[in-house]
Every structure is written in C-alpha cells, then in structure tokens.
Design an enzyme around this catalytic site. Sequence first.
Site, short mmCIF file in Angstrom:
data_model
loop_
_atom_site.label_atom_id
_atom_site.label_comp_id
_atom_site.label_asym_id
_atom_site.label_seq_id
_atom_site.Cartn_x
_atom_site.Cartn_y
_atom_site.Cartn_z
N LYS A 19 0.84 -1.22 0.00
CA LYS A 19 0.00 0.00 0.00
C LYS A 19 0.87 1.26 0.00
O LYS A 19 0.62 2.19 -0.76
CB LYS A 19 -0.95 0.01 1.22
CG LYS A 19 -1.93 -1.16 1.25
CD LYS A 19 -2.88 -1.06 2.41
CE LYS A 19 -2.24 -1.17 3.77
NZ LYS A 19 -1.61 -2.50 4.04
N ARG A 93 -10.41 0.34 8.23
CA ARG A 93 -9.93 -1.02 8.44
C ARG A 93 -10.99 -1.89 9.10
O ARG A 93 -10.75 -3.07 9.35
CB ARG A 93 -8.75 -0.94 9.39
CG ARG A 93 -7.48 -1.49 8.83
CD ARG A 93 -6.47 -1.31 9.94
NE ARG A 93 -5.26 -2.00 9.69
CZ ARG A 93 -4.20 -1.45 9.13
NH1 ARG A 93 -4.23 -0.22 8.70
NH2 ARG A 93 -3.10 -2.14 9.00
N ARG A 127 11.97 -5.38 5.51
CA ARG A 127 11.57 -3.98 5.27
C ARG A 127 12.34 -3.02 6.19
O ARG A 127 12.52 -3.26 7.37
CB ARG A 127 10.07 -3.80 5.56
CG ARG A 127 9.68 -2.32 5.61
CD ARG A 127 8.22 -2.08 5.50
NE ARG A 127 7.46 -2.65 6.60
CZ ARG A 127 6.13 -2.63 6.63
NH1 ARG A 127 5.44 -2.10 5.63
NH2 ARG A 127 5.49 -3.16 7.65
N ARG A 160 10.47 -1.79 11.76
CA ARG A 160 9.28 -1.60 12.59
C ARG A 160 9.16 -2.73 13.62
O ARG A 160 9.38 -3.88 13.31
CB ARG A 160 8.02 -1.58 11.70
CG ARG A 160 7.77 -0.20 11.12
CD ARG A 160 6.71 -0.18 10.07
NE ARG A 160 5.46 -0.87 10.40
CZ ARG A 160 4.40 -0.85 9.60
NH1 ARG A 160 4.43 -0.17 8.46
NH2 ARG A 160 3.30 -1.50 9.94
N ARG A 171 -1.25 -9.66 12.81
CA ARG A 171 -1.77 -8.60 11.92
C ARG A 171 -2.55 -9.22 10.76
O ARG A 171 -3.59 -8.71 10.35
CB ARG A 171 -0.62 -7.74 11.39
CG ARG A 171 -0.06 -6.80 12.45
CD ARG A 171 1.33 -6.29 12.09
NE ARG A 171 1.35 -5.51 10.88
CZ ARG A 171 2.46 -5.25 10.17
NH1 ARG A 171 3.63 -5.75 10.56
NH2 ARG A 171 2.40 -4.51 9.11
P1 G5P Z 1 -0.12 0.21 8.88
O1 G5P Z 1 1.06 1.08 8.98
O2 G5P Z 1 -1.29 0.66 8.08
P2 G5P Z 1 -0.20 -2.33 7.49
O3 G5P Z 1 0.05 -3.52 8.35
O4 G5P Z 1 -1.55 -2.19 6.94
O5 G5P Z 1 0.41 -1.18 8.39
P3 G5P Z 1 2.12 -2.03 6.04
O6 G5P Z 1 2.86 -3.02 6.92
O7 G5P Z 1 2.46 -0.59 6.20
O8 G5P Z 1 0.61 -2.26 6.19
P4 G5P Z 1 2.06 -1.83 3.16
O9 G5P Z 1 2.04 -0.34 3.29
O10 G5P Z 1 0.88 -2.49 2.56
O11 G5P Z 1 2.37 -2.54 4.55
O12 G5P Z 1 3.32 -2.32 2.35
P5 G5P Z 1 4.70 -1.55 1.95
O13 G5P Z 1 5.34 -0.97 3.17
O14 G5P Z 1 4.48 -0.70 0.76
O15 G5P Z 1 5.55 -2.84 1.48
C1 G5P Z 1 5.98 -3.79 2.43
C2 G5P Z 1 7.45 -4.16 2.13
O16 G5P Z 1 7.51 -4.88 0.91
C3 G5P Z 1 8.38 -2.94 1.96
O17 G5P Z 1 9.66 -3.27 2.47
C4 G5P Z 1 8.46 -2.77 0.42
O18 G5P Z 1 9.68 -2.14 0.01
C5 G5P Z 1 8.39 -4.24 -0.03
N1 G5P Z 1 7.82 -4.48 -1.35
C6 G5P Z 1 6.81 -3.83 -1.99
N2 G5P Z 1 6.58 -4.40 -3.19
C7 G5P Z 1 7.44 -5.44 -3.31
C8 G5P Z 1 7.70 -6.43 -4.32
O19 G5P Z 1 7.08 -6.46 -5.38
N3 G5P Z 1 8.66 -7.35 -4.05
C9 G5P Z 1 9.39 -7.36 -2.89
N4 G5P Z 1 10.33 -8.29 -2.70
N5 G5P Z 1 9.18 -6.44 -1.92
C10 G5P Z 1 8.23 -5.50 -2.12
O20 G5P Z 1 -0.69 -0.13 10.33
C11 G5P Z 1 0.18 -0.51 11.37
C12 G5P Z 1 -0.63 -0.69 12.64
O21 G5P Z 1 -1.24 0.56 13.01
C13 G5P Z 1 -2.54 0.35 13.56
C14 G5P Z 1 -2.71 -1.16 13.68
O22 G5P Z 1 -2.25 -1.57 14.93
C15 G5P Z 1 -1.79 -1.69 12.55
O23 G5P Z 1 -1.36 -3.02 12.77
N6 G5P Z 1 -3.54 0.94 12.64
C16 G5P Z 1 -4.88 0.92 12.82
N7 G5P Z 1 -5.66 0.37 13.79
C17 G5P Z 1 -7.00 0.51 13.65
N8 G5P Z 1 -7.58 1.13 12.61
C18 G5P Z 1 -6.85 1.70 11.63
N9 G5P Z 1 -7.45 2.33 10.59
C19 G5P Z 1 -5.43 1.61 11.70
N10 G5P Z 1 -4.42 2.03 10.91
C20 G5P Z 1 -3.28 1.62 11.49
MG MG Z 2 2.21 1.01 4.93
#
Ligand code: G5P
Ligand code: MG
Length: 223
Positions: A19, A93, A127, A160, A171
Amino acid sequence: MVLQRVVRAVIMGPPGSGKGTVSARITKSFGLKHLSSGDILRANINAKTELGLLTKSCIDQGQLVPDDVMSRLILSELRTIEQSGWLLDGFPRTVSQAEALDDVYTVDTVINLNVPFQTIRQRLTSRWTHLPSGRVYNIDFNPPKVAGLDDETGEPLIQRDDDKPETVTRRLKSYETQTEPVLEYYRSKGVLETFTGTETNKIWPHVEAFLHRKLSSINQRVA
Ligand code: G5P
Ligand code: MG
C-alpha cells in the site's frame, strides 16, 4: 493528469501488500495527497504524544487501535486537506470505520491489492522504514542507495517493531477477521477494484491504467 474535481480514493490490502509503495507512485503520477493511518500513528509514538502512548501497545501487539480513536483522528486530518484530492492508506480497516468515513465523504474508488500471505511474510522481515516520511525500502526489492540510510535525507532507517514474525501473524489474522468485511462493504457499493499479484512492479501498470481511466471519466462528468 490535471484533475478538475476533488477525487477521494482508498487503498486497501493486507499488511505488507505494498500500500505504501503503490501510494507513493499514485501521489507522484496523480497528485493525490497520501494520508497513511500507520504513518500518523508511528509519528505520534515517536514524538511520545498522548495518542502515541495510548496506541503503542496495540500496534506492537499487532492489534487494531479502537475504532472511535481512529475515526476521530483520520476525519480530523481529512478536514485539513478537504480542498485537495486524497488517497487514504490503512483507513478504513473495519466496517464501523468505513461507515464513519461514509457519513462525511463519498469515496470514488477503492484500490485493493490482493497479495498472497506467503509473499507478505518474506517481505516484512526485510523492510526498512524512514520514520519521518514513511518511505519504505526492502533489502531485495528497493534497497536504499547507502545501507541503513534514507535516500533523500541521509537519516537512519529503522525496522518496525510490528514486523516480527509472530506479530505479522497476528496482523494477518486481524486483517482476515476485521478488514476483509470492508472489501465486501465497498464491493456492494460498486467502487472496489482488485489487483492480484506477487510483485508490485507488475501490479502497478494496471493500477496506473485503471486510475487514468477512472479519473478521466470523473473529469468528463464534471465538464
Ligand atoms: P499500517 O502502517 O497501516 P499495514 O500492516 O496495513 O500497516 P504495512 O505493513 O504498512 O501495512 P504496506 O504499506 O501495505 O504494509 O506495504 P509496503 O510498506 O508498501 O511494502 C511492504 C514491504 O515490501 C516494503 O519493504 C516494500 O519495500 C516491499 N515491497 C513492496 N513491493 C514489493 C515487491 O514487489 N517485491 C518485494 N520483494 N518487496 C516489495 O498499520 C500498522 C498498525 O497501526 C494500527 C494497527 O495496529 C496496525 O497493525 N492501525 C490501525 N488500527 C486501527 N484502525 C486503523 N485504521 C489503523 N491504521 C493503522
Ligand atoms: Mg504502509
């Protein structure tokens, strides 16, 4: 593309589905303002604000922050950028959060990144994040130019706390039980667009082409 009316979009997908990575590309190509709930929470934890102290343990344990706290936080952030088009990442979410958003704003489109859980587990352990900006790197996929340092500021990158394998499992579970119903909510409203794959670089051209079509049709309706 020059937008003639404010466009409101949401990006969804399991933890680690890309995302943040895709949002950065959307922001660059389409000029929508990116609002990431996780980035806002982590900035508060880092600055030791009241909100940060309140939410840290939820996040570290891979649990969701309570709906009322999140909805109040994000709706108040949205009020400050009301005149611009935006892209919400990480919110809503739960169905309750989606309803709270719906009470105030109509969402034009929801981009859903459908990436297998197996792929996600591998990504999250390698990451690295630049906390102040939310920029993300990955040792295999998009490594920083200098190991451990942000490309733009040269500041240190961190891992993280919630990327530990057991927390990632929690998660993913909370995504299945609490967030998947939100996909159904938006599907029934006819605004959900799903993109499936294991590589962001292969998914991105489809997202980009879809947004070009979608935003053109919104512009045409306005003209
Ligand atoms: P977050 O911060 O919203 P998540 O768990 O939804 O966290 P996250 O972990 O931030 O999502 P993302 O943004 O979907 O993941 O993914 P990203 O960071 O872009 O990519 C992940 C990794 O993969 C990176 O290292 C990237 O470089 C790599 N990557 C990307 N594409 C590729 C690929 O093609 N190949 C490879 N090899 N690598 C790749 O929420 C965190 C916490 O905050 C709270 C909750 O506790 C949650 O757990 N929270 C909420 N709680 C309630 N309600 C809400 N609305 C909340 N929002 C946050
Ligand atoms: Mg993210």
